[in-house]
Design a protein around this motif. Structure first.
Motif, short mmCIF file in Angstrom:
data_model
loop_
_atom_site.label_atom_id
_atom_site.label_comp_id
_atom_site.label_asym_id
_atom_site.label_seq_id
_atom_site.Cartn_x
_atom_site.Cartn_y
_atom_site.Cartn_z
N PRO A 118 -31.38 16.29 37.93
CA PRO A 118 -30.19 15.58 37.51
C PRO A 118 -29.92 15.99 36.01
O PRO A 118 -30.65 16.63 35.40
N GLY A 119 -28.53 15.78 35.78
CA GLY A 119 -27.92 16.28 34.63
C GLY A 119 -28.48 15.78 33.50
O GLY A 119 -28.47 16.67 32.43
N ASP A 120 -29.24 14.75 33.45
CA ASP A 120 -30.10 14.22 32.38
C ASP A 120 -31.35 14.54 32.30
O ASP A 120 -32.32 13.90 31.47
N ALA A 121 -31.63 15.72 33.10
CA ALA A 121 -33.29 15.78 33.17
C ALA A 121 -33.85 16.12 31.72
O ALA A 121 -33.09 16.81 31.04
N PRO A 122 -35.03 16.15 31.54
CA PRO A 122 -35.71 16.49 30.35
C PRO A 122 -35.56 17.98 30.12
O PRO A 122 -35.57 18.92 31.02
N TRP A 123 -35.43 18.39 28.89
CA TRP A 123 -35.17 19.60 28.36
C TRP A 123 -36.35 20.01 27.33
O TRP A 123 -36.09 20.11 26.17
N PRO A 124 -37.62 20.37 27.94
CA PRO A 124 -38.73 20.79 26.92
C PRO A 124 -38.29 21.70 25.99
O PRO A 124 -39.08 21.53 24.65
N ALA A 125 -37.47 22.70 26.05
CA ALA A 125 -37.33 23.62 24.98
C ALA A 125 -36.38 22.77 23.80
O ALA A 125 -36.59 23.38 22.49
N GLY A 180 -13.10 16.65 34.41
CA GLY A 180 -14.15 15.86 34.49
C GLY A 180 -15.17 16.29 35.78
O GLY A 180 -14.51 16.87 36.85
N ALA A 181 -16.18 15.39 36.06
CA ALA A 181 -16.99 15.93 37.27
C ALA A 181 -17.50 14.49 37.59
O ALA A 181 -18.11 13.77 36.64
N ASP A 182 -17.85 14.27 38.85
CA ASP A 182 -18.56 12.95 39.30
C ASP A 182 -20.06 13.26 39.45
O ASP A 182 -20.77 12.27 39.65
N ARG A 223 -19.86 19.07 39.89
CA ARG A 223 -18.94 18.93 41.26
C ARG A 223 -18.10 17.82 41.23
O ARG A 223 -18.54 16.85 40.65
N GLY A 224 -17.37 17.48 42.38
CA GLY A 224 -16.23 16.39 42.31
C GLY A 224 -15.68 16.45 41.12
O GLY A 224 -15.49 15.47 40.53
N LEU A 225 -14.74 17.42 40.94
CA LEU A 225 -14.15 17.78 39.73
C LEU A 225 -12.55 16.84 39.87
O LEU A 225 -12.13 16.68 40.92
N HIS A 226 -12.11 16.54 38.68
CA HIS A 226 -10.71 16.09 38.61
C HIS A 226 -10.25 16.20 37.16
O HIS A 226 -10.91 16.47 36.43
N ALA A 242 -22.69 16.60 25.72
CA ALA A 242 -22.00 17.78 25.30
C ALA A 242 -21.22 18.72 26.30
O ALA A 242 -20.01 19.24 26.37
N ALA A 243 -21.87 18.79 27.27
CA ALA A 243 -21.30 19.52 28.59
C ALA A 243 -20.22 18.79 29.20
O ALA A 243 -19.17 19.41 29.29
N LYS A 244 -20.09 17.50 29.26
CA LYS A 244 -19.10 16.54 29.46
C LYS A 244 -17.79 17.07 28.60
O LYS A 244 -16.65 17.14 29.03
N ARG A 245 -18.11 16.92 27.29
CA ARG A 245 -16.97 16.98 26.41
C ARG A 245 -16.34 18.55 26.45
O ARG A 245 -15.44 18.71 26.37
#
Length: 220
Positions: free
Chosen positions: A198-205, A106-108, A133-136, A94-97
């Motif tokens: 990391p971006g895909d870290a668990p999100w307990p909430a 986009g980001a690397d 970061r690493g935006l394009h 969702a964040a990437k979209r």
């Protein structure tokens, strides 16, 4: 003794009533049993959750938009953001979209900056703020239609230090903007940027969100 942290907990719901339906949220009223045996009534608003993105370029500037917010009758300085309303889409997806839709970026490198509840006393909304970061430059996703508030918001680049000053001066008030700005500035000052989750870290909430919604769905 366990380390201090938020923990899942759900008190028994004796009755549950949807007082009003909305396009995104419902207004509900629950009667809840308190551990001492008494009961309380709580009115609250459902919400699918949301993500926002602190997108930072090589000059320590942050991509921000000016978006009109009708309930507060103000145009707010905000990071790109959006609700989690696509079935099966991850928070990172969702964040990437959203970054592509609102900023055509986009980001690397994707990290989790901070998680928070916007108003847990009366609103179900959980938020995750990402660092990108690493935006394009990228094109907007296929099928995305710019409409409503998004048709008149624009994109600007503001130095992180300036955003910190704006937050402390009370000149930016969007919770994603204030929280993201101060969390990023502190992470930078403490040298912890590269050790962020990391971006895909668990999100307990989000797991507790699903547990609560299954509980309410079972009540009909």
């Amino acid at each position: 003794m366990s380390a201090p942290a938020d923990r899942p907990e759900s008190w028994p719901i004796l009755s549950h009533r949807i007082a009003a339906h909305g396009a995104i949220s419902d207004f509900v009223e629950d009667e809840v049993r308190v551990p001492d045996g008494t009961t309380m009534v709580r009115q609250w608003v459902t919400h699918p959750g949301a993500v926002s993105i602190m997108a930072v370029d090589d000059h320590d500037r942050v991509a921000v938009v000016y978006q009109y917010r009708h309930p507060v009758a103000m145009r707010l300085l905000e990071p790109p953001a959006g609700i989690l309303d696509v079935v099966g889409e991850s928070a990172l997806g969702a964040a990437k979209r959203e970054l592509a839709e609102e900023a055509m970026l986009g980001a690397d490198d994707w990290r989790v900056l901070v998680d928070f509840f916007s108003s847990p006393g009366g609103l179900q909304e959980s938020l995750r703020v990402f660092l990108a970061r690493g935006l394009h430059h990228v094109g907007r996703p296929d099928g995305f239609l710019v409409e409503a508030e998004e048709s008149d918001m624009g994109l600007q680049w503001i130095a992180l230090d300036e955003l910190v000053d704006l937050a402390y001066a009370g000149r930016v008030q969007n919770p994603n903007m204030v929280t993201g700005t101060l969390a990023l500035a502190l992470a930078r000052a403490q040298g912890r940027i590269d050790s962020l989750r990391p971006g895909d870290a668990p999100w307990p909430a989000r797991e507790q969100f699903r547990v609560r919604n299954r509980e309410l769905d079972a009540r009909g």
